[in-house]
Design an enzyme around this catalytic site. Structure first.
Site, PDB file in Angstrom:
ATOM      1  N   ASN A 100       0.850  -1.184   0.000  1.00  0.00           N
ATOM      2  CA  ASN A 100       0.000   0.000   0.000  1.00  0.00           C
ATOM      3  C   ASN A 100       0.886   1.234   0.000  1.00  0.00           C
ATOM      4  O   ASN A 100       2.017   1.187   0.483  1.00  0.00           O
ATOM      5  CB  ASN A 100      -0.884  -0.011   1.265  1.00  0.00           C
ATOM      6  N   HIS A 102       1.092   5.350   1.221  1.00  0.00           N
ATOM      7  CA  HIS A 102       0.512   6.233   2.232  1.00  0.00           C
ATOM      8  C   HIS A 102       1.200   7.594   2.153  1.00  0.00           C
ATOM      9  O   HIS A 102       2.436   7.648   2.082  1.00  0.00           O
ATOM     10  CB  HIS A 102       0.693   5.631   3.633  1.00  0.00           C
ATOM     11  N   ALA A 135      -2.962  -6.407   9.382  1.00  0.00           N
ATOM     12  CA  ALA A 135      -4.339  -6.276   9.870  1.00  0.00           C
ATOM     13  C   ALA A 135      -4.664  -4.888  10.413  1.00  0.00           C
ATOM     14  O   ALA A 135      -5.835  -4.568  10.611  1.00  0.00           O
ATOM     15  CB  ALA A 135      -4.608  -7.328  10.944  1.00  0.00           C
ATOM     16  N   ASP A 138      -2.389   1.100   8.252  1.00  0.00           N
ATOM     17  CA  ASP A 138      -1.077   1.689   7.974  1.00  0.00           C
ATOM     18  C   ASP A 138      -0.029   1.285   9.006  1.00  0.00           C
ATOM     19  O   ASP A 138       0.832   2.082   9.380  1.00  0.00           O
ATOM     20  CB  ASP A 138      -1.182   3.218   7.865  1.00  0.00           C
TER      21      ASP A 138
END
Length: 193
Positions: A100, A102, A135, A138
């Site tokens: 991901n 960010h 889980a 970030d």
């Protein structure tokens, strides 16, 4: 690849993947809502797309199961969350490695309002992070980061745009390296091979 918005990270990865030496390709694009530019970009590129809306399921676990099966149909080696604004569940994370992006230097300023939060805090330097998804929100191990100076005239929009430009380049670099060379995780350290 999973998206929730305009798909600018998707566009950057598609551009990079045109070069066979890049070592990665986008095989499908999924979203959590219809009618977004990210899906339109994927369709224009000739990629298969799918939508799995949380509201179509009675529980988040049911949604996670449906998303997992949709993604599994394309056999990805790595799932890229590029502006995908949903937290995936345990079933998904047990099945797929996922990265991901960010718009902050994690672990500082996690969550959906990172740029605003960083400005409100008064930081002189912000930036972007590519991390493995776990889980939490970030909280996964950091793969790579790039700093972006905060200018006196910055507001949330101007800083976010400068971060996004750096974020796209970082994501392209990291995904290519991970797919070409592999990676390993030792505690919170991610080592690109």
């Amino acid at each position: 690849m999973l998206v929730s918005g305009t798909g600018t990270n998707l566009a950057a990865l598609l551009d990079a993947a045109r070069d066979p030496a890049y070592g990665a390709q986008v095989v499908a694009v999924g979203a959590d809502r219809d009618g977004i530019e990210g899906l339109a970009r994927a369709e224009r590129a000739g990629l298969p797309t799918f939508v799995v809306r949380v509201s179509d399921y009675t529980s988040r676990d049911d949604w996670d199961a449906a998303l997992t099966e949709q993604v599994a149909a394309y056999h990805p080696d790595l799932v890229v969350s590029a502006g995908f604004m949903k937290v995936v569940g345990k079933r998904f994370l047990e099945r797929f490695p996922m990265v991901n992006t960010h718009p902050a230097l994690l672990p500082a300023f996690p969550g959906a309002h990172a740029v605003r939060d960083a400005l409100d805090y008064g930081v002189a330097v912000s930036g972007c992070t590519v991390h493995l998804v776990d889980a939490g929100v970030d909280t996964g191990p950091i793969v790579a980061q790039v700093a972006v100076d905060v200018r006196a005239e910055d507001d949330e929009a101007s800083l976010h745009e400068r971060i996004k430009a750096v974020e796209r380049a970082l994501l392209v670099d990291v995904v290519g390296r991970m797919c070409r060379n592999g990676w390993s995780v030792n505690g919170r350290k991610v080592e690109l091979s």
